[in-house]
Design a protein around this motif. Structure first.
Motif, PDB file in Angstrom:
ATOM      1  N   TRP A 198       0.894  -1.140   0.085  1.00  9.35           N
ATOM      2  CA  TRP A 198      -0.039   0.033  -0.005  1.00  9.35           C
ATOM      3  C   TRP A 198       0.723   1.243   0.033  1.00  9.35           C
ATOM      4  O   TRP A 198       1.721   1.324   0.879  1.00  9.35           O
ATOM      5  N   ARG A 199       0.616   2.193  -0.902  1.00  8.90           N
ATOM      6  CA  ARG A 199       1.266   3.402  -1.038  1.00  8.90           C
ATOM      7  C   ARG A 199       0.274   4.503  -1.602  1.00  8.90           C
ATOM      8  O   ARG A 199      -0.722   4.125  -2.147  1.00  8.90           O
ATOM      9  N   ASP A 200       0.559   5.651  -1.166  1.00 11.82           N
ATOM     10  CA  ASP A 200      -0.457   6.764  -1.412  1.00 11.82           C
ATOM     11  C   ASP A 200       0.291   7.981  -1.698  1.00 11.82           C
ATOM     12  O   ASP A 200       1.259   8.588  -0.870  1.00 11.82           O
ATOM     13  N   PRO A 201       0.274   8.317  -2.984  1.00 12.78           N
ATOM     14  CA  PRO A 201       1.109   9.782  -3.410  1.00 12.78           C
ATOM     15  C   PRO A 201       0.992  11.140  -2.359  1.00 12.78           C
ATOM     16  O   PRO A 201       1.689  11.877  -2.110  1.00 12.78           O
ATOM     17  N   ALA A 202      -0.275  10.642  -1.606  1.00 12.76           N
ATOM     18  CA  ALA A 202      -0.599  12.024  -0.790  1.00 12.76           C
ATOM     19  C   ALA A 202      -0.023  11.704   0.608  1.00 12.76           C
ATOM     20  O   ALA A 202       0.031  12.696   1.355  1.00 12.76           O
ATOM     21  N   LEU A 203       0.704  10.760   0.936  1.00 18.13           N
ATOM     22  CA  LEU A 203       1.247  10.167   1.962  1.00 18.13           C
ATOM     23  C   LEU A 203       2.684   9.636   1.823  1.00 18.13           C
ATOM     24  O   LEU A 203       2.763   8.394   2.157  1.00 18.13           O
ATOM     25  N   PRO A 204       3.299  10.636   1.344  1.00 20.21           N
ATOM     26  CA  PRO A 204       4.660   9.877   0.553  1.00 20.21           C
ATOM     27  C   PRO A 204       5.843   9.406   1.777  1.00 20.21           C
ATOM     28  O   PRO A 204       6.555   8.649   1.367  1.00 20.21           O
TER      29      PRO A 204
ATOM     30  N   SER B  59      -7.332   9.883   2.124  1.00 21.29           N
ATOM     31  CA  SER B  59      -5.828  10.019   2.756  1.00 21.29           C
ATOM     32  C   SER B  59      -6.054  10.857   4.107  1.00 21.29           C
ATOM     33  O   SER B  59      -5.083  10.498   5.048  1.00 21.29           O
ATOM     34  N   ALA B  60      -6.813  11.641   4.278  1.00 20.10           N
ATOM     35  CA  ALA B  60      -6.683  12.251   5.666  1.00 20.10           C
ATOM     36  C   ALA B  60      -7.026  11.521   6.682  1.00 20.10           C
ATOM     37  O   ALA B  60      -6.562  11.653   7.871  1.00 20.10           O
ATOM     38  N   GLU B  61      -8.297  10.540   6.795  1.00 20.60           N
ATOM     39  CA  GLU B  61      -8.290   9.288   7.514  1.00 20.60           C
ATOM     40  C   GLU B  61      -7.252   8.615   7.889  1.00 20.60           C
ATOM     41  O   GLU B  61      -6.866   8.180   9.016  1.00 20.60           O
ATOM     42  N   LYS B  62      -6.413   8.276   6.777  1.00 26.36           N
ATOM     43  CA  LYS B  62      -5.237   7.343   7.082  1.00 26.36           C
ATOM     44  C   LYS B  62      -4.276   7.884   7.644  1.00 26.36           C
ATOM     45  O   LYS B  62      -3.678   7.354   8.601  1.00 26.36           O
ATOM     46  N   GLU B  63      -4.091   9.375   7.479  1.00 19.50           N
ATOM     47  CA  GLU B  63      -2.939   9.949   7.976  1.00 19.50           C
ATOM     48  C   GLU B  63      -3.506  10.261   9.558  1.00 19.50           C
ATOM     49  O   GLU B  63      -2.567  10.187  10.501  1.00 19.50           O
ATOM     50  N   THR B  64      -4.805  10.484   9.793  1.00 19.28           N
ATOM     51  CA  THR B  64      -5.096  10.735  11.156  1.00 19.28           C
ATOM     52  C   THR B  64      -4.772   9.210  12.081  1.00 19.28           C
ATOM     53  O   THR B  64      -4.451   9.309  13.409  1.00 19.28           O
ATOM     54  N   ALA B  65      -5.119   8.142  11.455  1.00 18.39           N
ATOM     55  CA  ALA B  65      -4.932   6.714  12.196  1.00 18.39           C
ATOM     56  C   ALA B  65      -3.553   6.463  12.382  1.00 18.39           C
ATOM     57  O   ALA B  65      -3.226   6.090  13.510  1.00 18.39           O
TER      58      ALA B  65
ATOM     59  N   ARG C  22      22.204   0.668  -3.445  1.00 19.02           N
ATOM     60  CA  ARG C  22      21.493   0.475  -4.640  1.00 19.02           C
ATOM     61  C   ARG C  22      19.993   0.250  -4.717  1.00 19.02           C
ATOM     62  O   ARG C  22      19.195   0.613  -5.309  1.00 19.02           O
ATOM     63  N   ILE C  23      19.628  -0.768  -3.920  1.00 20.07           N
ATOM     64  CA  ILE C  23      18.189  -1.399  -3.931  1.00 20.07           C
ATOM     65  C   ILE C  23      17.493  -0.408  -3.029  1.00 20.07           C
ATOM     66  O   ILE C  23      16.282   0.193  -3.460  1.00 20.07           O
ATOM     67  N   ASN C  24      17.965   0.489  -2.034  1.00 22.70           N
ATOM     68  CA  ASN C  24      17.080   1.438  -1.523  1.00 22.70           C
ATOM     69  C   ASN C  24      16.810   2.642  -2.560  1.00 22.70           C
ATOM     70  O   ASN C  24      15.789   3.003  -2.728  1.00 22.70           O
ATOM     71  N   LEU C  25      17.770   2.960  -3.304  1.00 19.93           N
ATOM     72  CA  LEU C  25      17.592   3.994  -4.357  1.00 19.93           C
ATOM     73  C   LEU C  25      16.496   3.550  -5.361  1.00 19.93           C
ATOM     74  O   LEU C  25      15.860   4.126  -5.791  1.00 19.93           O
ATOM     75  N   ALA C  26      16.725   2.082  -5.647  1.00 19.81           N
ATOM     76  CA  ALA C  26      15.898   1.412  -6.772  1.00 19.81           C
ATOM     77  C   ALA C  26      14.418   1.642  -6.202  1.00 19.81           C
ATOM     78  O   ALA C  26      13.527   1.943  -6.802  1.00 19.81           O
ATOM     79  N   ARG C  27      14.152   1.512  -5.137  1.00 16.89           N
ATOM     80  CA  ARG C  27      12.950   1.425  -4.463  1.00 16.89           C
ATOM     81  C   ARG C  27      12.472   2.691  -4.706  1.00 16.89           C
ATOM     82  O   ARG C  27      10.948   3.142  -5.007  1.00 16.89           O
ATOM     83  N   GLU C  28      13.374   3.661  -4.296  1.00 17.33           N
ATOM     84  CA  GLU C  28      12.733   5.130  -4.381  1.00 17.33           C
ATOM     85  C   GLU C  28      12.423   5.518  -5.795  1.00 17.33           C
ATOM     86  O   GLU C  28      11.449   6.221  -6.129  1.00 17.33           O
ATOM     87  N   HIS C  29      13.166   5.070  -6.821  1.00 19.73           N
ATOM     88  CA  HIS C  29      13.137   5.517  -8.351  1.00 19.73           C
ATOM     89  C   HIS C  29      11.820   4.682  -8.572  1.00 19.73           C
ATOM     90  O   HIS C  29      10.923   5.496  -9.398  1.00 19.73           O
ATOM     91  N   MET C  30      11.510   3.565  -8.422  1.00 22.34           N
ATOM     92  CA  MET C  30      10.543   3.023  -8.828  1.00 22.34           C
ATOM     93  C   MET C  30       9.056   3.690  -8.168  1.00 22.34           C
ATOM     94  O   MET C  30       8.038   3.647  -8.855  1.00 22.34           O
ATOM     95  N   ARG C  31       9.087   4.033  -6.810  1.00 24.24           N
ATOM     96  CA  ARG C  31       8.011   4.654  -6.311  1.00 24.24           C
ATOM     97  C   ARG C  31       7.680   5.855  -7.127  1.00 24.24           C
ATOM     98  O   ARG C  31       6.465   6.246  -7.145  1.00 24.24           O
ATOM     99  N   ALA C  32       8.660   6.315  -7.785  1.00 22.45           N
ATOM    100  CA  ALA C  32       8.465   7.670  -8.539  1.00 22.45           C
ATOM    101  C   ALA C  32       8.163   7.408  -9.990  1.00 22.45           C
ATOM    102  O   ALA C  32       7.897   8.168 -10.915  1.00 22.45           O
ATOM    103  N   GLY C  33       7.955   6.035 -10.248  1.00 23.33           N
ATOM    104  CA  GLY C  33       7.449   5.579 -11.467  1.00 23.33           C
ATOM    105  C   GLY C  33       8.680   5.398 -12.850  1.00 23.33           C
ATOM    106  O   GLY C  33       8.198   5.292 -13.863  1.00 23.33           O
ATOM    107  N   ALA C  34       9.692   5.252 -12.377  1.00 26.73           N
ATOM    108  CA  ALA C  34      10.926   4.753 -13.118  1.00 26.73           C
ATOM    109  C   ALA C  34      10.768   3.457 -13.737  1.00 26.73           C
ATOM    110  O   ALA C  34      10.363   2.819 -13.131  1.00 26.73           O
ATOM    111  N   ASP C  35      11.298   3.377 -14.984  1.00 22.44           N
ATOM    112  CA  ASP C  35      11.275   2.129 -15.638  1.00 22.44           C
ATOM    113  C   ASP C  35      12.240   1.329 -14.894  1.00 22.44           C
ATOM    114  O   ASP C  35      13.154   1.695 -14.873  1.00 22.44           O
ATOM    115  N   ILE C  36      11.908  -0.002 -14.888  1.00 16.18           N
ATOM    116  CA  ILE C  36      12.924  -1.020 -14.034  1.00 16.18           C
ATOM    117  C   ILE C  36      14.284  -1.034 -15.105  1.00 16.18           C
ATOM    118  O   ILE C  36      15.413  -1.120 -14.323  1.00 16.18           O
TER     119      ILE C  36
END
Length: 275
Positions: free
Chosen positions: A16-22, A143-149, A229-243
């Motif tokens: 689960w990820r939400d662009p509104a709660l990065p 998103s607001a309810e999730k941030e509150t929780a 590298r793996i931490n950066l790969a996760r970050e880039h893929m969360r931003a939509g980068a091609d594998i």
């Protein structure tokens, strides 16, 4: 009707990820047999064991057996691994929180600790609260309810009075001498920096460098760079980068190489994580 592979159908991974709660990411895994290399990440992680038997390493010299209902709080950048017991599977939940966001949130109402320990807790009430939080995050709530929780869960958990496992601090002199080598690796994550060059930057022999790296970070220089590298790969893929682009930019031989290393660190393939 074609038959479904029973083992594949039983093993389930959900993110689960939400662009509104990065600043937060959550994960659920059911009947997993995936094993992780020792690794670290820049996020604070909270894990909960739902079913099965598992073993946590990274909190002292001896691995710690976990059972359902237990939670593990791991500070950012702490090397650790949690894997199923031999010939067993387990089900778990894992919450990743941006360390700066968490510190700022806590600072609104409490004093934060400079060096928090790993905490392994067997608290049924806390486990139930964590499950309720994850239910909200994976739900269709806004998103607001999730941030509150999330903020409410963090605020409810004053862990400072609970015992933690404090690991020995690295030798300050060796740690400082490693900084030029660490900066070199951080600046050029896609480059294969020779061990001799890193040793020269630290003013050490290659053997001394490896030993100092392990004492300071919990990893060898090569393992530390792969982990970065793996931490950066996760970050880039969360931003939509091609594998394929991520593999090339971060110095992997090809996409298949990234896939092998990524799965060893995260338990899932890059494609499954990105989806």
């Amino acid at each position: 009707m074609p038959r479904t592979n029973t083992r594949e159908s039983r093993q389930q991974q959900a993110f689960w990820r939400d662009p509104a709660l990065p600043f937060v990411e959550s994960r659920r895994a059911c009947h997993s047999r995936a094993c992780y290399r020792a690794h670290s990440h820049p996020t604070v992680s909270i894990g909960a064991v739902d079913a099965g038997r598992s073993v946590f390493s990274g909190a002292g010299e001896q691995p710690i057996a976990l059972h359902p209902g237990m939670l593990v709080f791991v500070p950012a950048s702490r090397v650790h691994a949690c894997n199923p017991a031999p010939d067993a599977s387990w089900s778990y939940q894992m919450l990743h929180l941006d360390a700066a966001w968490l510190q700022a949130t806590r600072a609104e109402y409490a004093t934060t600790l400079a060096d928090e320990p790993i905490r392994i807790l067997d608290e049924p009430g806390l486990y139930r609260q964590f499950c309720r939080l994850n239910d909200v995050l994976f739900s269709t709530a806004d998103s607001a309810e999730k941030e509150t929780a999330l903020i409410e869960f963090i605020g409810d958990q004053d862990l400072t009075h609970l015992a933690g496992i404090h690991l020995p601090l690295p030798d300050n002199v060796s740690h400082e001498r490693l900084q030029p080598a660490l900066r070199r690796l951080a600046k050029t994550p896609g480059a294969d920096v020779p061990l001799g060059e890193l040793a020269s930057l630290a003013g050490m022999s290659r053997y001394q460098l490896i030993r100092a790296f392990r004492r300071s970070t919990g990893l060898t220089p090569h393992a530390w760079q792969l982990n970065q590298r793996i931490n950066l790969a996760r970050e880039h893929m969360r931003a939509g980068a091609d594998i394929a682009t991520v593999a090339q930019d971060l110095g992997f031989a090809d996409q298949a190489h990234l896939q092998r290393v990524f799965k060893a660190h995260t338990g899932v393939t890059p494609g499954r994580y990105r989806a």
